[in-house]
Design a protein around this motif. Structure first.
Motif, PDB file in Angstrom:
ATOM      1  N   UNK A  40       0.737  -1.099   0.045  1.00  0.00           N
ATOM      2  CA  UNK A  40       0.028  -0.161  -0.225  1.00  0.00           C
ATOM      3  C   UNK A  40       0.974   1.397  -0.127  1.00  0.00           C
ATOM      4  N   UNK A  41       2.011   1.157   0.480  1.00  0.00           N
ATOM      5  CA  UNK A  41       2.978   2.253   0.623  1.00  0.00           C
ATOM      6  C   UNK A  41       3.342   2.766  -0.816  1.00  0.00           C
ATOM      7  N   UNK A  42       3.674   1.839  -1.640  1.00  0.00           N
ATOM      8  CA  UNK A  42       4.015   2.489  -2.905  1.00  0.00           C
ATOM      9  C   UNK A  42       2.863   2.832  -3.782  1.00  0.00           C
ATOM     10  N   UNK A  43       1.381   2.344  -3.396  1.00  0.00           N
ATOM     11  CA  UNK A  43       0.338   2.914  -4.226  1.00  0.00           C
ATOM     12  C   UNK A  43       0.189   4.238  -3.551  1.00  0.00           C
ATOM     13  N   UNK A  80      -7.206   0.045   0.159  1.00  0.00           N
ATOM     14  CA  UNK A  80      -7.872  -1.219   0.162  1.00  0.00           C
ATOM     15  C   UNK A  80      -6.768  -2.460   0.428  1.00  0.00           C
ATOM     16  N   UNK A  81      -5.372  -1.931   0.062  1.00  0.00           N
ATOM     17  CA  UNK A  81      -4.250  -2.855   0.354  1.00  0.00           C
ATOM     18  C   UNK A  81      -4.232  -2.842   1.989  1.00  0.00           C
ATOM     19  N   UNK A  82      -4.256  -1.713   2.370  1.00  0.00           N
ATOM     20  CA  UNK A  82      -4.000  -1.383   3.726  1.00  0.00           C
ATOM     21  C   UNK A  82      -4.813  -2.059   4.563  1.00  0.00           C
ATOM     22  N   UNK A 103      -4.222  -5.558   4.678  1.00  0.00           N
ATOM     23  CA  UNK A 103      -3.050  -5.939   5.495  1.00  0.00           C
ATOM     24  C   UNK A 103      -3.489  -5.969   7.054  1.00  0.00           C
ATOM     25  N   UNK A 104      -4.373  -5.304   7.390  1.00  0.00           N
ATOM     26  CA  UNK A 104      -4.805  -4.978   8.756  1.00  0.00           C
ATOM     27  C   UNK A 104      -5.515  -6.343   9.368  1.00  0.00           C
TER      28      UNK A 104
END
Length: 153
Positions: free
Chosen positions: A113-116, A141-143, A146-147
């Motif tokens: 998510x960081x790169x996005x 959504x990726x974050x 991940x959670x």
């Protein structure tokens, strides 16, 4: 802080507007004629659409802000390396170069998510708002995914 205050002031004005429009819709329905009832129902739909849009926009901004805070705490916010014109605008070639770098990062780590998030910032700097929003939605959504994953012990 100023942007948040402006956003909430405009949101409050919108809510007042929704209430006023809704009350007009109710008055039209109360008249009870063949013309005013359907028109009143149509007028009542508008505040609901506006409220839905306001809710989703507010939620999006809140989630993006939380990601920015988390990235800042990690020291992972993108560094502003953009050249600017004498008037303060972002130089287009500079924005394109940074965008290419951020896009390569996202392609190398499609599940990060960081790169996005950083790609969304690059899209925004390149003045491509629709793609910036989509990239930020992907980061959110990726974050969230991940959670939800169980943490290794």
């Amino acid at each position: 802080m100023r942007a948040k205050l402006t956003y909430f002031a405009l949101a409050a004005v919108l809510v007042v507007y929704f209430v006023l429009v809704g009350s007009r819709g109710v008055l039209l329905i109360k008249q009870g004629t063949a013309v005013t009832v359907p028109f009143g129902v149509a007028v009542l739909v508008l505040p609901f659409i506006g409220a839905w849009f306001l809710w989703h926009s507010t939620r999006f901004a809140h989630c993006a802000s939380k990601l920015a805070q988390e990235l800042e705490a990690e020291g992972g916010l993108p560094v502003d390396e953009l050249k600017r014109t004498p008037g303060g605008r972002i130089d287009r070639d500079s924005a394109d170069a940074v965008f290419a770098k951020r896009q390569a990062e996202a392609e190398q780590s499609p599940g990060d998510w960081r790169s996005w998030f950083r790609l969304a910032v690059a899209y925004h700097d390149a003045r491509d708002t629709p793609r910036a929003r989509k990239a930020m939605q992907r980061a959110i959504a990726l974050h969230r995914a991940e959670q939800r994953e169980p943490q290794p012990r």
